[in-house]
Design an enzyme around this catalytic site. Structure first.
Site, PDB file in Angstrom:
ATOM      1  NE  ARG A  51       0.001   1.276   3.196  1.00 47.98           N
ATOM      2  CZ  ARG A  51       0.975   1.933   3.837  1.00 47.98           C
ATOM      3  NH1 ARG A  51       2.255   1.336   3.764  1.00 47.98           N
ATOM      4  NH2 ARG A  51       0.652   3.139   4.390  1.00 47.98           N
ATOM      5  CB  ALA A  53       0.467   6.874  -3.141  1.00 54.34           C
ATOM      6  CG  ASP A 240      -2.838   8.376  -1.325  1.00 57.35           C
ATOM      7  OD1 ASP A 240      -2.697   8.841  -0.364  1.00 57.35           O
ATOM      8  OD2 ASP A 240      -2.452   7.241  -1.353  1.00 57.35           O
ATOM      9  CG  ASN A 250      -1.934  11.771   2.701  1.00 62.28           C
ATOM     10  OD1 ASN A 250      -1.874  10.369   2.330  1.00 62.28           O
ATOM     11  ND2 ASN A 250      -2.015  11.571   4.492  1.00 62.28           N
TER      12      ASN A 250
HETATM   13  O1  MRU Z   1      -4.406   3.039   2.481  1.00 60.25           O
HETATM   14  P1  MRU Z   1      -3.095   3.456   2.391  1.00 60.25           P
HETATM   15  O2  MRU Z   1      -2.444   2.737   3.684  1.00 60.25           O
HETATM   16  O3  MRU Z   1      -2.042   2.981   0.813  1.00 60.25           O
HETATM   17  O4  MRU Z   1      -2.728   4.923   2.396  1.00 60.25           O
HETATM   18  C1  MRU Z   1      -1.235   5.615   2.572  1.00 60.25           C
HETATM   19  C2  MRU Z   1      -1.620   6.699   2.499  1.00 60.25           C
HETATM   20  O5  MRU Z   1      -2.368   8.152   2.860  1.00 60.25           O
HETATM   21  C3  MRU Z   1       0.007   7.750   2.482  1.00 60.25           C
HETATM   22  O6  MRU Z   1      -0.150   9.070   2.931  1.00 60.25           O
HETATM   23  C4  MRU Z   1       0.392   7.984   1.281  1.00 60.25           C
HETATM   24  O7  MRU Z   1       0.290   6.853   0.388  1.00 60.25           O
HETATM   25  C5  MRU Z   1       1.520   8.037   1.101  1.00 60.25           C
HETATM   26  S1  MRU Z   1       2.619   7.372   0.971  1.00 60.25           S
HETATM   27  C6  MRU Z   1       4.296   7.889   0.467  1.00 60.25           C
END
Ligand code: MRU
Length: 356
Positions: A51, A53, A240, A250
């Site tokens: 997980r 982004a 994201d 985000n």
């Molecule tokens: O649902 P997730 O764990 O994939 O969400 C991740 C986030 O919200 C992070 O802050 C975002 O992807 C940035 S990662 C460098």
């Protein structure tokens, strides 16, 4: 970065098999998992074994490599690319990586295609490492500035996991923190637990511990009072999808932190590689906000006294719940965007000044 003193990346390839760290088992178990088919990649993204982004972008790129290994056929490749894009809707990196791969792979029917796909996926991965490192170098200047003024530990609040586990290495929000720590600046991180998946508690705190960075887990509602008490010097979060006007999508709860930061004059920074910028849509209402299974709210997972992972229900059986995974922080609440090319204002002018 390190786990048990050993350096890892979050994704790598061995003999045409993609290897990932299964993040659904952290921090209790460290399991390396094999992805052998495009279906494995889609499943890993959907279930959040990977997980964050940039990491889901890289997994999707390798997903296309696996698709070619399975069946070198353009219509299968196209279907794979569509299924990968649909596996999680909010982070733009997923589509960005697939579009980039498909530009190289569409129409190629020779056996060369596997080599081209592997090379492009590797480029995406190496670029992300370089960009995240640069984000750290650029963001370090902000932490240094606070440390020089304060002459004491710099307290940084972060939400979710925008650490190296969400990228390939370094992380986005954590990269300036790792760089500051390596430079000998005293930092302490307030880690938002980040319900319901607890990426803060399970992943951010875990990776900071492994790197020896002092951190304290707080509930998602604690940041406000800490800011009122002057116990937060700055916030850094990931994103994201960042719109060209500087609005930041985000993990759910980011917006409330930004509001609280504004009310308490705490600088609120967002760290991102340019692969997270969506230049195409202008209105944040057009961002597809992922709604996940409500069981993620009603059930919690942890280890019992025998170190066995267990899942238990914590809600009344009849209650309904709503599980929106992301929210949008308007640009006006963002102090600055920390990118691989430098720091800019959260606005079209700021972003275009760096990227176009
Ligand atoms: O649902 P997730 O764990 O994939 O969400 C991740 C986030 O919200 C992070 O802050 C975002 O992807 C940035 S990662 C460098």
């Amino acid at each position: 970065m390190q786990i048990n003193g050993k350096v890892y990346r979050t994704i790598w390839v061995e003999n045409n098999i993609v290897k990932i760290i299964d993040q659904t088992k952290l921090p209790h178990q460290f399991i390396i998992k094999d992805l052998k088919t495009v279906k494995d990649s889609i499943n890993a993204i959907k279930t959040m074994e990977v997980r964050g982004a940039p990491l889901i972008g890289a997994t999707a790129a390798y997903g296309l490599v696996l698709s070619i290994i399975e069946k070198n056929d353009q219509s299968f490749l196209k279907r794979s690319s569509e299924d990968l894009i649909a596996s999680r809707p909010t982070a733009i990196n997923l589509k960005w990586a697939i579009d980039r791969m498909m530009k190289k792979l569409s129409g190629i029917n020779s056996n060369e295609i596997l080599k081209i796909a592997l090379e492009e996926a590797k480029k995406i991965v190496e670029e992300d490492v370089k960009f995240c490192k640069n984000i750290g170098v650029n963001g370090l200047r902000i932490i240094e500035g606070i440390a020089n003024k304060k002459k004491d530990t710099v307290n940084i609040l972060t939400h979710c996991n925008a650490g190296w586990l969400a990228t390939i290495d370094w992380g986005t929000a954590t990269s300036p923190i790792y760089h500051a720590h390596q430079k000998g600046i005293k930092v302490h991180v307030w880690v938002d637990e980040t319900r319901p998946r607890n990426q803060g508690a399970n992943l951010t705190s875990y990776e900071l511990n492994e790197e020896g960075i002092p951190n304290t887990i707080i509930t998602d509602n604690t940041g406000g009072i800490l800011m009122q008490r002057g116990q937060v010097d700055m916030c850094i979060v990931g994103t994201d999808r960042t719109l060209s006007n500087g609005d930041v999508c985000n993990k759910i709860g980011t917006y409330l932190k930004a509001l609280s930061a504004k009310d308490n004059n705490v600088p609120f920074y967002v760290a991102l590689p340019s692969s997270t910028i969506d230049w195409s849509i202008k209105d944040h209402k057009q961002i597809p906000i992922e709604e996940r299974n409500s069981e993620e709210l009603s059930h919690v997972e942890g280890v019992d006294e025998n170190n066995k992972i267990k899942k238990v229900r914590i809600y009344p059986q009849k209650s309904k719940s709503l599980n929106l995974a992301f929210d949008v922080t308007p640009a006006k609440l963002v102090t600055g965007l920390i990118t691989e090319k430098g720091i800019c204002e959260a606005s079209e002018k700021g972003l275009k000044g760096l990227f176009k």
